[in-house]
Design a protein around this motif. Structure first.
Motif, PDB file in Angstrom:
ATOM      1  N   ALA A 186       0.650  -1.214   0.061  1.00  0.00           N
ATOM      2  CA  ALA A 186      -0.022   0.005  -0.052  1.00  0.00           C
ATOM      3  C   ALA A 186       0.881   1.306   0.018  1.00  0.00           C
ATOM      4  N   VAL A 187       1.910   1.261   0.810  1.00  0.00           N
ATOM      5  CA  VAL A 187       2.446   2.648   1.004  1.00  0.00           C
ATOM      6  C   VAL A 187       3.465   2.849  -0.007  1.00  0.00           C
ATOM      7  N   ARG A 188       4.363   1.787  -0.340  1.00  0.00           N
ATOM      8  CA  ARG A 188       5.339   1.978  -1.410  1.00  0.00           C
ATOM      9  C   ARG A 188       4.754   2.083  -2.741  1.00  0.00           C
ATOM     10  N   GLN A 189       3.725   1.274  -2.995  1.00  0.00           N
ATOM     11  CA  GLN A 189       2.819   1.301  -3.935  1.00  0.00           C
ATOM     12  C   GLN A 189       2.435   2.617  -4.563  1.00  0.00           C
ATOM     13  N   LEU A 190       1.833   3.337  -3.349  1.00  0.00           N
ATOM     14  CA  LEU A 190       1.536   4.824  -3.639  1.00  0.00           C
ATOM     15  C   LEU A 190       2.712   5.390  -4.095  1.00  0.00           C
ATOM     16  N   GLY A 191       3.614   5.264  -3.189  1.00  0.00           N
ATOM     17  CA  GLY A 191       4.801   6.531  -3.601  1.00  0.00           C
ATOM     18  C   GLY A 191       5.345   6.178  -4.778  1.00  0.00           C
ATOM     19  N   ALA A 192       5.637   4.815  -5.298  1.00  0.00           N
ATOM     20  CA  ALA A 192       6.056   4.536  -6.648  1.00  0.00           C
ATOM     21  C   ALA A 192       4.960   5.218  -7.666  1.00  0.00           C
ATOM     22  N   VAL A 346       8.424   4.244   8.154  1.00  0.00           N
ATOM     23  CA  VAL A 346       7.689   3.295   8.425  1.00  0.00           C
ATOM     24  C   VAL A 346       6.529   3.453   9.552  1.00  0.00           C
ATOM     25  N   VAL A 347       7.096   3.818  10.797  1.00  0.00           N
ATOM     26  CA  VAL A 347       5.891   4.323  11.933  1.00  0.00           C
ATOM     27  C   VAL A 347       5.017   5.322  11.245  1.00  0.00           C
ATOM     28  N   VAL A 348       5.372   6.390  10.563  1.00  0.00           N
ATOM     29  CA  VAL A 348       4.598   7.601  10.184  1.00  0.00           C
ATOM     30  C   VAL A 348       3.584   6.840   9.423  1.00  0.00           C
ATOM     31  N   ALA A 349       4.034   6.159   8.431  1.00  0.00           N
ATOM     32  CA  ALA A 349       3.042   5.992   7.385  1.00  0.00           C
ATOM     33  C   ALA A 349       1.978   5.023   7.772  1.00  0.00           C
ATOM     34  N   LEU A 350       2.309   4.038   8.655  1.00  0.00           N
ATOM     35  CA  LEU A 350       1.443   3.204   9.299  1.00  0.00           C
ATOM     36  C   LEU A 350       0.410   3.648  10.048  1.00  0.00           C
ATOM     37  N   ILE A 351       0.600   4.890  10.828  1.00  0.00           N
ATOM     38  CA  ILE A 351      -0.156   5.586  11.473  1.00  0.00           C
ATOM     39  C   ILE A 351      -0.967   6.371  10.565  1.00  0.00           C
ATOM     40  N   ALA A 352      -0.320   7.160   9.918  1.00  0.00           N
ATOM     41  CA  ALA A 352      -1.096   8.012   8.995  1.00  0.00           C
ATOM     42  C   ALA A 352      -2.228   7.250   7.871  1.00  0.00           C
ATOM     43  N   HIS A 353      -1.865   5.951   7.836  1.00  0.00           N
ATOM     44  CA  HIS A 353      -2.833   5.349   6.905  1.00  0.00           C
ATOM     45  C   HIS A 353      -4.031   4.549   7.923  1.00  0.00           C
ATOM     46  N   GLY A 354      -3.729   4.716   9.117  1.00  0.00           N
ATOM     47  CA  GLY A 354      -4.628   4.108  10.329  1.00  0.00           C
ATOM     48  C   GLY A 354      -4.715   2.859  10.524  1.00  0.00           C
ATOM     49  N   GLN A 355      -3.002   2.524  10.473  1.00  0.00           N
ATOM     50  CA  GLN A 355      -2.895   1.027  10.665  1.00  0.00           C
ATOM     51  C   GLN A 355      -1.959   1.026  11.910  1.00  0.00           C
ATOM     52  N   GLY A 356      -1.925   1.872  12.967  1.00  0.00           N
ATOM     53  CA  GLY A 356      -1.301   2.105  14.280  1.00  0.00           C
ATOM     54  C   GLY A 356      -1.160   0.630  14.951  1.00  0.00           C
ATOM     55  N   ALA A 357      -2.512   0.095  14.882  1.00  0.00           N
ATOM     56  CA  ALA A 357      -2.531  -0.917  15.661  1.00  0.00           C
ATOM     57  C   ALA A 357      -1.541  -2.509  15.316  1.00  0.00           C
ATOM     58  N   MET A 358      -0.952  -2.192  14.117  1.00  0.00           N
ATOM     59  CA  MET A 358       0.101  -2.979  13.757  1.00  0.00           C
ATOM     60  C   MET A 358       1.372  -2.854  14.389  1.00  0.00           C
ATOM     61  N   LEU A 359       1.576  -1.860  15.269  1.00  0.00           N
ATOM     62  CA  LEU A 359       2.884  -1.462  15.784  1.00  0.00           C
ATOM     63  C   LEU A 359       2.805  -1.850  17.258  1.00  0.00           C
ATOM     64  N   GLN A 360       1.856  -2.494  17.641  1.00  0.00           N
ATOM     65  CA  GLN A 360       1.660  -2.987  19.018  1.00  0.00           C
ATOM     66  C   GLN A 360       2.337  -4.169  19.338  1.00  0.00           C
ATOM     67  N   GLY A 361       3.036  -4.193  20.424  1.00  0.00           N
ATOM     68  CA  GLY A 361       3.787  -5.430  20.761  1.00  0.00           C
ATOM     69  C   GLY A 361       5.293  -5.197  20.428  1.00  0.00           C
ATOM     70  N   TRP A 362       5.827  -4.257  20.643  1.00  0.00           N
ATOM     71  CA  TRP A 362       7.141  -4.094  20.015  1.00  0.00           C
ATOM     72  C   TRP A 362       8.107  -4.802  20.999  1.00  0.00           C
ATOM     73  N   ARG A 363       7.841  -5.419  22.322  1.00  0.00           N
ATOM     74  CA  ARG A 363       8.797  -6.174  22.824  1.00  0.00           C
ATOM     75  C   ARG A 363       9.105  -7.665  21.974  1.00  0.00           C
ATOM     76  N   ASP A 364       8.147  -7.762  20.896  1.00  0.00           N
ATOM     77  CA  ASP A 364       8.339  -9.124  20.154  1.00  0.00           C
ATOM     78  C   ASP A 364       9.313  -8.864  18.876  1.00  0.00           C
ATOM     79  N   VAL A 365       9.590  -7.604  18.645  1.00  0.00           N
ATOM     80  CA  VAL A 365       9.998  -7.236  17.239  1.00  0.00           C
ATOM     81  C   VAL A 365      11.541  -8.101  17.180  1.00  0.00           C
ATOM     82  N   PRO A 366      12.251  -8.238  18.238  1.00  0.00           N
ATOM     83  CA  PRO A 366      13.639  -9.009  18.013  1.00  0.00           C
ATOM     84  C   PRO A 366      13.315 -10.322  17.569  1.00  0.00           C
ATOM     85  N   ARG A 367      12.307 -10.886  17.954  1.00  0.00           N
ATOM     86  CA  ARG A 367      12.051 -12.163  17.850  1.00  0.00           C
ATOM     87  C   ARG A 367      11.477 -12.373  16.239  1.00  0.00           C
TER      88      ARG A 367
END
Length: 393
Positions: A186-192, A346-367
């Motif tokens: 969605a994001v990169r496709q729109l940018g391209a 990445v963070v700004v785009a997800l929030i701006a597109h209304g997808q901020g919920a995808m950013l939950q659970g940052w403690r699991d990012v390394p895994r």
């Protein structure tokens, strides 16, 4: 600048270029398009057919087809290809009132062969447009009419915004994978698109004028046939368009299914990049088509997590060189700035597109990062050569 500084800079040029491509696309696509879906005034729904390849989708296909019919304009036909099914997919699909054909060929397996079978069934009375929708995805109301209208009017393939819908119960691996999927599709496709570059075909919600669809090399068994077909269309002078208003939602898989799906996609991505990136750039330069050049550069840009991992490793190495010798400051500054910009966007785009919920659970990012890097390495060194169904249970 010293010779040592220049050497350090030259060594990271590939990463600087790749990260710049990502930053430009993510930056231009960070703000969603604030317009209504394109008008389908004058569009005859009977001129388009929705082609749904399905393999062992008995459990979910009824709900998908009911939702698809509810969101499609009246008169638009749906054709399901029940391909090499070992369950009751065909019977369940028929019970919803759509047309169903079956294909049985255990040797030639995969989505491309199913689409080829469906194309043969449509050839006697071909529609003006064929819209391919995967059997586990649901187009939003108006999406099918939107992509079909644009494809017929422009005479080129059109790709809708195909992303993943998340539930509260989805695991962190699926959540972060969906976030990366959203950034890519969605994001990169729109940018391209805002750069004037061809869209990538991403599998579901893609519309083809019949004259293009009838000539596509479908029966190939390619593990990323959608991406390959879009690149071929661009090389043939029919570059696909992106329609951000035509939303198509898939469902998240379990960890194993997500791993299979992503490994298959990345294997195909690397294969298509190796086969076509250089050709796209060369032809774009020769024909004066910046969009084709950009598409080639996009294919040479690794997916999000491997790209950031490579950047961070290079930054650490450059920091070590700078600490010991005082050299490489320019390269370190440039790459560090671009990498920070990529992560922030990445963070700004997800929030701006209304997808901020995808950013939950940052403690699991390394895994997730370790899991994703393992998939990417497997895609590079042990590429998938055959189609495998994604497990969604």
């Amino acid at each position: 600048m010293t010779i040592a500084d220049l050497v350090c800079l030259l060594l990271v040029v590939p990463l600087l270029i790749a990260t710049t491509v990502f930053v430009v696309e993510a930056g231009l696509g960070a703000m969603p398009r604030r317009t209504h879906p394109s008008s389908d005034a004058g569009f005859d729904p009977r001129s388009a057919v929705v082609l749904v390849p399905a393999h062992d989708e008995e459990r979910g296909i009824a709900a998908v087809l009911h939702a698809m019919r509810a969101g499609a304009p009246e008169g638009m036909a749906i054709l399901v290809v029940a391909d090499n099914c070992t369950d009751d997919t065909a019977a369940v699909a028929r019970a919803t009132g759509v047309r169903v054909i079956e294909r049985h060929d255990p040797v030639n397996r995969g989505k491309g062969f199913a689409l080829d079978h469906g194309r043969a069934a449509l050839a006697a009375d071909p529609p003006a447009c064929v819209i391919v929708v995967d059997a586990d995805t649901v187009p939003a109301p108006g999406a099918l009419a939107s992509v079909a209208t644009r494809a017929i009017a422009a005479g080129v393939p059109v790709q809708g915004s195909y992303t993943i819908a998340l539930a509260d119960t989805d695991a962190s691996t699926a959540r972060f994978s969906a976030a990366a999927f959203y950034v890519k599709n969605a994001v990169r496709q729109l940018g391209a698109a805002r750069l004037g570059a061809p869209a990538l075909l991403t599998g579901s919600g893609m519309a083809f004028p019949w004259d293009i669809f009838s000539a596509l090399p479908l029966a190939t068994g390619h593990v990323a046939e959608d991406l390959m077909l879009g690149v071929r269309a661009a090389l043939d002078g029919r570059p696909p368009l992106f329609d951000p208003s035509a939303v198509v939602l898939g469902s998240a898989s379990n960890d194993r299914g997500t791993a299979v799906q992503r490994r298959r996609w990345e294997s195909g991505f690397f294969q298509v990049a190796g086969d076509h990136a250089g050709t796209l750039i060369g032809r774009g330069i020769g024909r004066g088509r910046p969009g084709m050049i950009w598409l080639g550069m996009h294919l040479l840009t690794p997916p999000l997590v491997p790209l950031l991992a490579l950047d961070i490793v290079a930054i650490l190495l450059l920091a070590g060189v700078a600490l010991v010798t005082g050299s490489g400051i320019v390269a370190l500054s440039l790459l560090g700035t671009l990498t920070a910009a990529a992560m922030l966007l990445v963070v700004v785009a997800l929030i701006a597109h209304g997808q901020g919920a995808m950013l939950q659970g940052w403690r699991d990012v390394p895994r997730y990062v370790l899991w994703k890097l393992g998939l990417s390495l497997a895609a590079v060194f042990r590429r998938e050569r055959r189609w495998i169904r994604t497990d969604r249970e």
